[in-house]
Motif scaffolding. Sequence first.
Motif, short mmCIF file in Angstrom:
data_model
loop_
_atom_site.label_atom_id
_atom_site.label_comp_id
_atom_site.label_asym_id
_atom_site.label_seq_id
_atom_site.Cartn_x
_atom_site.Cartn_y
_atom_site.Cartn_z
N MET A 172 11.72 12.95 13.16
CA MET A 172 10.45 13.00 12.43
C MET A 172 10.67 13.62 11.06
O MET A 172 11.34 14.65 10.96
N GLU A 226 9.91 10.64 19.92
CA GLU A 226 11.02 9.68 20.15
C GLU A 226 10.49 8.41 20.79
O GLU A 226 10.92 7.30 20.47
N GLU A 255 8.63 6.36 18.16
CA GLU A 255 9.62 5.73 17.28
C GLU A 255 10.21 4.48 17.95
O GLU A 255 10.37 3.43 17.31
#
Length: 449
Positions: free
Chosen positions: A1, A354, A357
Amino acid sequence: MEIKNKHLSEVYGELAARNAGEPEFLQAVAEVFESLSPVADAHPEYVKAGIFSRIVEPERFVQFRVSWVDDEGNVRVNRGYRVQFNSALGPYKGGLRFNKEVSASVIKFLGFEQIFKNSLTTLPMGGGKGGSDFDPKGKSEGEIMRFCQSFMTELYRHIGPDTDVPAGDKGVGGREIGYLFGQYKRLTNRFEGVLTGKAIVSGGSQIRVPATGYGLLYFLDEMLKDRGLGIDGKTIVISASGNVAIYACEKAQQMGGHVVAMSDTNGYIYDPKGIKLDVVKQIKEVERGRISEYTKRVPGSTYTEGSRGIWTIPCDIALPCATQNEIDGEDAKTLVKNGCFAVAEGANMPSTPEAVECFLANGVAFAPAKASNAGGVATSGLEMTQNSIRLPWTAEEVDEKLHGIMRNIYAAAKDAAAEYGMAGNLVAGANIAGFKKVADAMLWQGIAY
Ligand code: NDP
């Protein structure tokens, strides 16, 4: 991030130093700030007015002792919280969570998210949240009532229909709202719209119980239609079997979805023929039992211990409706590998950074919580309106308004993402659209706010 904008990165650094030991809160702020970098670049007036430093600091944070007596006569002590995060758009509004995981960090993360979620609904509500580390699970009716009464004996002095209007969340449903409302009325001698999620006979709104789950499906439907897809005939996995999960399942099935799995904190059930929701409702809403019971009543279904394994079941659509960080990067990879093409968050912050993403990188249609689960608070906002005008709306009227609000939230998130060069990224779009309204109101109201 990564927070690209220098000012935002500095504000975040100061916040992290000041709030060390509050990982959930910092995670929520980091996610929002990452999206807001292009907004900070384009709006020096927000930076000059200190909007970003002010928006991460609650206007008020109350922590209090809640003592009560259990059925054996022992004195028990829990901790109560209410964060009144931001009132730029209206009275503070947000649920109460009763769960042993509740801490200052959890309440602040939820309160921070609530600011933007409430803004997205376009109803006049600021952001707040509260709760306690009391766990209603395994407690008797009498214990729950005494706890709620003690909790309200402190909370009542901080709330009011034009100040702060709490509602339910995890561990706080209609039963708890009833005990809280009864005690508020006794203490203040006022029958007013100080809580939402009330029983319909006491000024509650039609559709409030299923609103978050229904709203989630309305949002998902909008997002899929925009991509030429639909819910009909798709295989769906839903985590949890609480308020949000049950009504997400109900609406998904009404829309032709094939829901094959649900869970609770202990484990998950898999029913290849499609979940029998009346059985789940009987176990979880009526008997307040364990989801494992399902397999005793429905032949052909299976139960697996450990709730996390639910994400290994192949599905087209995943609806996480349990709790924060319930899907991590590995779970996300497994979902993608198994062909999942859409994820809509019913719980608050259920996907880790995560996981988000991974979904975005793999082209999964991803609906972030603050947009996709806003149906509950939107209907609470409608309940506040009905209480103010002292006029109840029919279920059809409320459902139609809810549906319209969810469509508008989708459009607002989509348009904001496109405007700031991140077309298709609803995480960024929801954060930006939610933030800008609050920031403009804060600018207009001057530095004291
Ligand atoms: P409920 O208390 O009604 O239900 C919570 C459910 O989640 C229970 O089935 C519980 O199982 C299950 N659960 C908790 N942790 C896990 C886990 N790690 N794995 C699997 N299942 C788990 O809560 P809600 O449905 O109201 O809330 C769920 C989420 O939705 C929360 O994040 C909440 O903040 C969010 N939300 C709720 C809104 C609402 O209107 N209610 C509005 C917007 C967001 P068990 O029975 O074992 O406890």
